[in-house]
Design an enzyme around this catalytic site. Sequence first.
Site, PDB file in Angstrom:
ATOM      1  N   SER A  79       0.833  -1.207   0.000  1.00 45.94           N
ATOM      2  CA  SER A  79       0.000   0.000   0.000  1.00 45.94           C
ATOM      3  C   SER A  79       0.866   1.255   0.000  1.00 45.94           C
ATOM      4  O   SER A  79       2.066   1.187   0.278  1.00 45.94           O
ATOM      5  CB  SER A  79      -0.935   0.003   1.217  1.00 45.94           C
ATOM      6  OG  SER A  79      -0.183  -0.030   2.407  1.00 45.94           O
ATOM      7  N   HIS A  80       0.256   2.385  -0.331  1.00 45.46           N
ATOM      8  CA  HIS A  80       0.988   3.652  -0.430  1.00 45.46           C
ATOM      9  C   HIS A  80       1.434   4.190   0.920  1.00 45.46           C
ATOM     10  O   HIS A  80       2.353   4.993   1.003  1.00 45.46           O
ATOM     11  CB  HIS A  80       0.127   4.696  -1.145  1.00 45.46           C
ATOM     12  CG  HIS A  80       0.202   4.582  -2.635  1.00 45.46           C
ATOM     13  ND1 HIS A  80      -0.144   3.446  -3.313  1.00 45.46           N
ATOM     14  CD2 HIS A  80       0.618   5.467  -3.578  1.00 45.46           C
ATOM     15  CE1 HIS A  80       0.036   3.636  -4.608  1.00 45.46           C
ATOM     16  NE2 HIS A  80       0.504   4.858  -4.791  1.00 45.46           N
ATOM     17  N   THR A  81       0.710   3.784   1.965  1.00 44.87           N
ATOM     18  CA  THR A  81       1.101   4.192   3.310  1.00 44.87           C
ATOM     19  C   THR A  81       0.956   2.985   4.238  1.00 44.87           C
ATOM     20  O   THR A  81       0.016   2.194   4.074  1.00 44.87           O
ATOM     21  CB  THR A  81       0.253   5.387   3.836  1.00 44.87           C
ATOM     22  OG1 THR A  81       0.257   5.375   5.271  1.00 44.87           O
ATOM     23  CG2 THR A  81      -1.184   5.309   3.372  1.00 44.87           C
ATOM     24  N   GLY A 128       3.803   6.147  -1.321  1.00 45.76           N
ATOM     25  CA  GLY A 128       4.204   5.516  -2.573  1.00 45.76           C
ATOM     26  C   GLY A 128       4.583   4.074  -2.346  1.00 45.76           C
ATOM     27  O   GLY A 128       4.325   3.512  -1.271  1.00 45.76           O
ATOM     28  N   ASP A 140      -2.947  -1.829  -3.343  1.00 51.55           N
ATOM     29  CA  ASP A 140      -4.015  -0.834  -3.158  1.00 51.55           C
ATOM     30  C   ASP A 140      -4.388  -0.130  -4.460  1.00 51.55           C
ATOM     31  O   ASP A 140      -5.465  -0.334  -4.975  1.00 51.55           O
ATOM     32  CB  ASP A 140      -3.740   0.124  -1.979  1.00 51.55           C
ATOM     33  CG  ASP A 140      -2.510   1.003  -2.103  1.00 51.55           C
ATOM     34  OD1 ASP A 140      -1.707   0.786  -3.030  1.00 51.55           O
ATOM     35  OD2 ASP A 140      -2.347   1.905  -1.265  1.00 51.55           O
TER      36      ASP A 140
END
Lengths: 215, 126
Positions: free
Chosen positions: B8-10, B43, B67
């Site tokens: 996931s990005h975070t 990212g 995601d």
Amino acid sequence: MATDTAGLVKILEAVAGKISENREFLTELDSAIGDADHGINMSKGFSAVLEKLHSQKIDDCGTILKTVGMTLVSTVGGASGPLYGTAFMKAGQAVAGKSSLDFEDFVTILDQALEGIKYRGKAQRGDKTIIDALEPAVEILRKEKDCTDKKAAMDKALNAAKEGVEYTRSIIAKKGRASYLGERSIGHQDPGATSCYLMLQAAIEKIKEMSGKGC
Amino acid sequence: MVGIVLVSHTPKIAEGTLELIKQMTGEKVIMEIAAGTCDNRLGTDPVLIGEKIRKADTGDGVIVIVDLGSSIMSTEVAIESLEEPTRSRAAIADAPFVEGAIAAAMEASFGKGLQDVKMPPKTRGV
């Protein structure tokens, strides 16, 4: 018109410099229709590229481009990392083992970069992506591969890329974060197409400068 | 057991999802998280994703739950650069993040194989 590995590094330095100069501009474009990080991500990636290229001397143009690609992939963070990373790695494969590059190699590099981006992103022309700038330029260079006036061919290609960037203002984004905006993405130029144009511009300016009148 | 990697990005997205999963499976499943960039930006990082896939592969393969956006491309790059045999037994699930992760974790905890974990009944519309 030919360049050795030192010349290739100079071209890449010019590309990195152009990205760094336009860091705010690219981020601004991306804040309108994306996640506001394109300029930041790209300049992070290219400063890592410079560090990598300056820390070792590579005597093969293919390996230099491959190193650029791998560095971008691991440092950019956004979608432009895998996209530009794959582009440089694919271009590197095409000129593997070469200690100097001529105009034909330059065309091959861009042609393979385009293939890499298409393979990775599965986008096509009209989706409001890097491809809208890169493909028109590559098409011109493919046609002009055997031309006598190579500088004119590069200018023509660069102009086509610029028109491609302009074209992205008029269309709906079909890929990336901007695609969630639908029709509201119209009216804004694509950050990816823009960074691609800027990179091409820097590379072509440097190639012309280095080749002087001997072209 | 099939391993699962959440990309996931975070980290917050993956960690929250992992919390939900553990509520149902306890510590039974092999779950790894590859989230955010190496310098803590939003990212994804193909190098980190590759490491986590290798770690999650105990011989039965790995399913990656992604995601959005770059997480898919970064995972593709990561898988392409893996060594065999991990490379051919790592796959990306075409599923919504939270629901896909939970469904995949359940299948994995039942000892199901790669194909079942990749497309658990819940996301097959069954």
